[in-house]
Design a protein around this motif. Structure first.
Motif, mmCIF file in Angstrom:
data_model
loop_
_atom_site.group_PDB
_atom_site.id
_atom_site.type_symbol
_atom_site.label_atom_id
_atom_site.label_comp_id
_atom_site.label_asym_id
_atom_site.label_seq_id
_atom_site.Cartn_x
_atom_site.Cartn_y
_atom_site.Cartn_z
ATOM 1 N N LEU A 48 -8.608 18.907 -19.438
ATOM 2 C CA LEU A 48 -9.883 19.628 -19.286
ATOM 3 C C LEU A 48 -10.013 20.112 -17.852
ATOM 4 O O LEU A 48 -9.714 19.344 -16.921
ATOM 5 C CB LEU A 48 -11.076 18.689 -19.562
ATOM 6 N N ASN A 49 -10.493 21.340 -17.661
ATOM 7 C CA ASN A 49 -10.706 21.856 -16.308
ATOM 8 C C ASN A 49 -11.759 22.954 -16.382
ATOM 9 O O ASN A 49 -11.481 24.053 -16.862
ATOM 10 C CB ASN A 49 -9.391 22.415 -15.737
ATOM 11 N N ASN A 50 -12.977 22.649 -15.923
ATOM 12 C CA ASN A 50 -14.021 23.680 -16.054
ATOM 13 C C ASN A 50 -13.956 24.729 -14.936
ATOM 14 O O ASN A 50 -14.799 25.601 -14.843
ATOM 15 C CB ASN A 50 -15.428 23.073 -16.185
ATOM 16 N N MET A 51 -12.887 24.645 -14.098
ATOM 17 C CA MET A 51 -12.663 25.677 -13.091
ATOM 18 C C MET A 51 -11.631 26.698 -13.577
ATOM 19 O O MET A 51 -11.364 27.695 -12.894
ATOM 20 C CB MET A 51 -12.122 25.011 -11.844
ATOM 21 N N ALA A 52 -11.053 26.438 -14.752
ATOM 22 C CA ALA A 52 -9.942 27.276 -15.219
ATOM 23 C C ALA A 52 -10.365 28.745 -15.367
ATOM 24 O O ALA A 52 -9.627 29.654 -14.977
ATOM 25 C CB ALA A 52 -9.396 26.737 -16.531
ATOM 26 N N GLU A 53 -11.577 28.956 -15.904
ATOM 27 C CA GLU A 53 -12.009 30.345 -16.112
ATOM 28 C C GLU A 53 -12.171 31.068 -14.769
ATOM 29 O O GLU A 53 -11.776 32.231 -14.628
ATOM 30 C CB GLU A 53 -13.325 30.364 -16.903
ATOM 31 N N ALA A 54 -12.739 30.355 -13.779
ATOM 32 C CA ALA A 54 -12.907 30.950 -12.437
ATOM 33 C C ALA A 54 -11.537 31.308 -11.859
ATOM 34 O O ALA A 54 -11.348 32.392 -11.298
ATOM 35 C CB ALA A 54 -13.636 29.968 -11.524
ATOM 36 N N GLY A 55 -10.567 30.407 -12.011
ATOM 37 C CA GLY A 55 -9.216 30.660 -11.498
ATOM 38 C C GLY A 55 -8.590 31.865 -12.177
ATOM 39 O O GLY A 55 -7.954 32.702 -11.522
ATOM 40 N N GLU A 56 -8.808 31.973 -13.503
ATOM 41 C CA GLU A 56 -8.217 33.084 -14.259
ATOM 42 C C GLU A 56 -8.870 34.410 -13.874
ATOM 43 O O GLU A 56 -8.233 35.462 -13.915
ATOM 44 C CB GLU A 56 -8.333 32.824 -15.760
ATOM 45 N N GLU A 57 -10.166 34.358 -13.487
ATOM 46 C CA GLU A 57 -10.833 35.592 -13.038
ATOM 47 C C GLU A 57 -10.341 36.014 -11.662
ATOM 48 O O GLU A 57 -10.182 37.201 -11.376
ATOM 49 C CB GLU A 57 -12.350 35.384 -12.991
ATOM 50 N N LEU A 58 -10.084 35.027 -10.789
ATOM 51 C CA LEU A 58 -9.662 35.350 -9.416
ATOM 52 C C LEU A 58 -8.197 35.784 -9.350
ATOM 53 O O LEU A 58 -7.799 36.503 -8.446
ATOM 54 C CB LEU A 58 -9.894 34.138 -8.495
ATOM 55 N N ASN A 59 -7.396 35.291 -10.276
ATOM 56 C CA ASN A 59 -5.981 35.683 -10.322
ATOM 57 C C ASN A 59 -5.612 35.831 -11.799
ATOM 58 O O ASN A 59 -5.391 34.828 -12.498
ATOM 59 C CB ASN A 59 -5.115 34.605 -9.625
ATOM 60 N N THR A 60 -5.567 37.069 -12.270
ATOM 61 C CA THR A 60 -5.367 37.298 -13.712
ATOM 62 C C THR A 60 -3.999 36.801 -14.179
ATOM 63 O O THR A 60 -3.790 36.543 -15.358
ATOM 64 C CB THR A 60 -5.509 38.798 -14.058
#
Ligand SMILES: C[C@](O)(CO)[C@H](O)COP(=O)(O)OP(=O)(O)OC[C@H]1O[C@@H](n2ccc(N)nc2=O)[C@H](O)[C@@H]1O
Ligand SMILES: Nc1ncnc2c1ncn2[C@@H]1O[C@H](COP(=O)(O)OP(=O)(O)OP(=O)(O)O)[C@@H](O)[C@H]1O
Length: 320
Positions: free
Chosen positions: A241-253
């Protein structure tokens, strides 16, 4: 700045052979579980996380030399297709760690003695793999040993906490849960030795930017899964689980591309971004499967390594 990094790459580790020199290993980590909660007044976030060290590691070689005027002389070389570090030696977290520990121990650096360090980078930076934090933990231990202080001296942990949220974990290693801002030990979990592939897309993710992005669009995790993660005793059973994953995917596609690709590969049990990214780790069912996935990732132009979870913390090893 880059010239200094290039000069640093020419310095050979041979200088550190023999008596009086130390060799330390600084393992990478992944977050099996990362639950970022509220923003505190000091700009940091409350987190609850379960981290596991990997066999993938950086190497530090250290020794004391007569004072050169500089407190620390740091050189580094990057291996296996990694770019040279984007930070000059005096701003490297290794230098900061040694200078801060010297202050805590009341030692004068520069005039009478200088700490010379050669850092061999195998862990990519800005990857969520804790490379810099682990190097800092290893540097603290190495400096304490060079100064004939106890590696259990509480000032080491105190300085670690001032260097970054992840540094304390690397003094313990293995698999453990931390809370607070990520510096407060909660409990150890039973480690696993499963095979892991790490794949990093081009470019990194800045940790500060990932936390900021998450604030714009908070991602609460499923309460039942959080309960399972926080109560699980075995690393191998912790739900990823990682609730930062979406933020990471937005910052680096590239993170999303890599994660989706990994999830489709035969022999991959599960894949998730580590920490604030940009590396994605995949737990694999066998060494063969991991090696195949890693080769295919490299063929696509991504940085990739096969490794396993491991028991190690930042630690001194035989000087060879
Ligand atoms: C993403 C993780 O790797 C998960 O383990 C860590 O939380 C990051 O730990 P780290 O790299 O040691 O982070 P630090 O060097 O202490 O902080 C870098 C930046 O990340 C943000 N930061 C970090 C940790 C935290 N609990 N809350 C934050 O908001 C802050 O903006 C801070 O300036
Ligand atoms: N010894 C070091 N190794 C790597 N990066 C360093 C080091 N010292 C300073 N840095 C700086 O820190 C930045 C983040 O690197 P680091 O490897 O710690 O990131 P990370 O993998 O995202 O870590 P974390 O998971 O702890 O957030 C780098 O871009 C670099 O400018």
């Amino acid at each position: 700045m880059m010239d200094i990094a290039r000069i640093a790459q020419n310095v050979e580790a041979r200088e550190f052979a023999g008596m009086g020199s130390l060799k330390l290993i600084a393992p990478a980590k992944v977050n099996l579980y990362l639950n970022v909660k509220g923003l505190r007044e000091d700009g940091y976030h409350e987190v609850s996380t379960i981290m596991h060290t990997l066999m993938l590691h950086d190497v530090l070689r250290m020794k004391l030399v007569p004072g050169t005027g500089e407190p620390v002389q740091l050189t580094s070389r990057s291996y296996e297709g990694l770019e040279p570090l984007d930070v000059d030696p005096q701003h490297n977290i290794v230098t900061k760690a040694i200078v801060k520990l010297a202050e805590a121990f009341g030692r004068e650096l520069g005039e009478t003695e200088t700490v010379r360090v050669h850092l061999e980078k195998h862990i990519p930076a800005q990857a969520g793999l804790g490379g810099g934090s682990s190097d800092a933990a290893a540097a603290l231990l190495g400096a304490a040993i060079l100064w004939q202080e106890s590696v259990l001296d509480p000032r080491i942990e105190q300085v670690a906490a001032t260097l970054g949220a992840d540094v304390a974990f690397f003094l313990k290693g293995g698999c453990a849960q931390y809370d607070g801002i990520g510096e407060h030990f909660v409990r150890s979990l039973k480690i696993t030795n499963d095979f892991v592939v790490i794949v990093k897309p081009e470019g990194g993710v800045s940790t500060a930017a990932a936390y900021k992005k998450l604030d714009e669009n908070p991602q609460p995790l499923d309460a039942a899964l959080v309960k399972t993660a926080e109560e699980e005793a075995y690393a191998m059973h912790v739900p990823l689980l990682n609730n930062m994953a979406e933020a990471g995917e937005e910052l680096n596609t590239g993170v999303k591309t890599v994660r989706e690709w990994l999830q489709e590969q035969p022999g991959v049990c599960n894949a998730m971004m580590s920490g604030s990214g940009s590396a994605v780790f995949a737990v694999c069912e066998s060494f063969d499967a991991a090696a195949r996935v890693s080769s295919s990732a490299q063929a696509k132009g991504w940085w990739s390594r096969t490794t396993t979870f491991g028991p190690f913390k930042a630690t001194m090893t035989t000087n060879r």
